[in-house]
Design a protein around this motif. Structure first.
Motif, short mmCIF file in Angstrom:
data_model
loop_
_atom_site.label_atom_id
_atom_site.label_comp_id
_atom_site.label_asym_id
_atom_site.label_seq_id
_atom_site.Cartn_x
_atom_site.Cartn_y
_atom_site.Cartn_z
N PRO A 51 0.83 -1.22 0.00
CA PRO A 51 0.00 0.00 0.00
C PRO A 51 0.86 1.27 0.00
O PRO A 51 1.85 1.37 0.72
N SER A 67 0.62 8.63 0.35
CA SER A 67 0.50 9.74 -0.60
C SER A 67 0.12 11.02 0.10
O SER A 67 -0.52 11.00 1.17
N GLU A 110 -9.14 11.86 -10.69
CA GLU A 110 -9.76 10.60 -11.11
C GLU A 110 -8.71 9.67 -11.73
O GLU A 110 -8.62 8.48 -11.37
N GLU A 121 -5.49 9.86 -11.27
CA GLU A 121 -4.52 9.54 -10.24
C GLU A 121 -4.99 8.35 -9.39
O GLU A 121 -4.21 7.44 -9.09
N SER A 122 -6.27 8.35 -9.04
CA SER A 122 -6.81 7.24 -8.25
C SER A 122 -6.72 5.93 -9.03
O SER A 122 -6.34 4.89 -8.48
N GLN A 123 -7.03 5.97 -10.33
CA GLN A 123 -6.95 4.76 -11.15
C GLN A 123 -5.50 4.28 -11.27
O GLN A 123 -5.24 3.07 -11.22
N THR A 147 -2.88 4.78 -9.07
CA THR A 147 -2.35 4.21 -7.82
C THR A 147 -3.00 2.86 -7.50
O THR A 147 -2.34 1.95 -7.02
N GLN A 148 -4.30 2.72 -7.78
CA GLN A 148 -4.96 1.44 -7.55
C GLN A 148 -4.39 0.36 -8.46
O GLN A 148 -4.17 -0.79 -8.03
N SER A 149 -4.12 0.72 -9.72
CA SER A 149 -3.55 -0.25 -10.66
C SER A 149 -2.16 -0.67 -10.22
O SER A 149 -1.80 -1.86 -10.27
N GLN A 182 -0.90 -0.76 -7.24
CA GLN A 182 -0.95 -1.60 -6.04
C GLN A 182 -1.54 -2.98 -6.30
O GLN A 182 -1.37 -3.90 -5.50
N SER A 183 -2.22 -3.15 -7.45
CA SER A 183 -2.82 -4.45 -7.76
C SER A 183 -1.93 -5.30 -8.67
O SER A 183 -2.31 -6.42 -9.03
N LYS A 200 -1.82 -7.54 -14.39
CA LYS A 200 -2.60 -8.19 -13.34
C LYS A 200 -3.41 -9.29 -14.01
O LYS A 200 -4.18 -9.02 -14.95
#
Length: 369
Positions: free
Chosen positions: A317, A320, A330, A332-334, A336-338, A340-341, A356
């Motif tokens: 995780p 930030s 929007e 940026e959120s996509q 960072t989630q990508s 981390q996955s 992934k």
């Protein structure tokens, strides 16, 4: 004898009629009646244009660059929305040009001399190649095709002269090596290899303090990113910082990249899944050798840790900052989630791809600015 004199006088009086009067008489005799004159309507000339249309000059006066001129406009680009041009022609034979690749965050500043061959304008620089142009008029330039003919088509290949001469904006996004010794700093561009001394302005002093106070940086050559501009005339060897972004300890210039290597490179996000990332957002990440990573996600800085074994990748995780940016949050959120996955990473040539479940979720290229 008298009869001969009278006859000669009559002949001379017949020859003394004014030319314009005789012409008028002839026109009166030869002109047809008004109702018999018919005029065919003039047909419009239709010119078929395409990308290699024939050259057509709209006027035929001589072209003289007897004053400093500014031409600007956006020309088509094969793999981007367009290239914005700002070209200054100086009457002493020099030119300065700014090329900005829209959505790439890439700006080229080119200087050299111009040559005028009839109506064709050539911008000469030994290191970089610029398009040649044709003066359609003294206010309009059309780009030349490979055969040397002006491109006249439905697509706009023209630059327009501005009403007043405008100074060139020479600011550029830069990535290079920052060096500090005895309060004198220098910057060596990774793209060109050119080294410039950094002017000690109000924008540089905080950078110098940060470098001196950070143990990871102090005394070392370190990659830095910034928005800067080169000085003019007697300050041509100086770099002026307009906005400093950040230091990238542990990074190297892109030309030093080893094949298949992921660590130590400032990677710029090119795609999130199938969505291209606007280059001006500068979404970047670096994977350090010590299993740490950090970067900029378009609005906030982030950092974290990761584990890599062969091609397997696991990102812990991220931590930030918490700023909100309407134009990037929007995405940026996509991003960072990508990140981390992710479960797998591959470096193919100069491209870093992150997957992934065997689906490509992120794609990067080495940052050059």
């Amino acid at each position: 004898m008298k009869k001969r004199l009278i006859f000669t006088a009559l002949l001379l009086s017949g020859c003394s009629q004014l030319p314009q009067e005789r012409s008028a008489d002839l026109q009166t005799l030869s002109a047809p009646a008004a109702e018999q004159i018919t005029t065919e309507p003039q047909q419009d000339i239709v010119i078929e244009n395409d990308a290699t249309a024939e050259a057509m000059a709209t006027d035929f006066e001589h072209i003289f660059v007897d004053t400093d001129m500014t031409f600007s406009g956006t020309l088509p680009c094969a793999d981007c929305p367009g290239i914005a041009y700002h070209i200054n022609l100086f009457r002493d034979g020099r030119f300065a040009a700014r090329q900005e690749y829209i959505d790439r965050n890439q700006v080229n500043i080119v200087r050299g001399i111009w040559l005028l061959e009839k109506r064709s304008l050539h911008l000469v620089n030994q290191q970089q190649t610029l398009p040649a142009f044709h003066f359609l008029s003294n206010t309009q330039l059309a780009m030349l095709d490979m055969s040397g003919k002006p491109l006249l088509s439905n697509v706009n290949y023209q630059l327009t002269r501005e009403t007043e001469f405008r100074k060139l904006d020479t600011r550029q996004a830069m990535l290079g090596i920052y060096t500090l010794s005895d309060n004198q700093a220098s910057f060596t561009s990774c793209a060109s290899g050119e080294m410039l001394a950094i002017a000690n302005t109000q924008h540089h002093l905080p950078v110098m303090r940060q470098y001196q106070q950070d143990e990871r940086l102090r005394g070392n050559d370190v990659i830095a990113t910034m928005l800067g501009r080169r000085g003019q005339d007697d300050q041509a060897n100086l770099l002026f910082i307009d906005k400093f972004e950040q230091f990238w300890p542990g990074a190297v210039c892109p030309d030093q990249i080893q094949p298949g290597k992921m660590q130590g490179i400032v990677w710029r996000a090119e795609k999130i899944a199938n969505r291209y990332v606007p280059q001006q957002l500068n979404v970047r990440v670096i994977f350090e050798q010590n299993d740490r990573l950090y970067g900029f996600a378009g609005c906030n800085n982030f950092n974290g840790s990761y584990k890599q074994r062969s091609n397997q990748l696991n990102v812990q995780p991220l931590v930030s900052t918490r700023k909100f940016c309407a134009d990037s949050s929007e995405l940026e959120s996509q991003f960072t989630q990508s990140l981390q996955s992710a479960d797998r990473a591959e470096v193919n040539g100069d491209t870093l791809q992150i997957f992934k479940n065997n689906q490509l979720i992120l794609q990067f290229k080495p940052a050059v600015n």
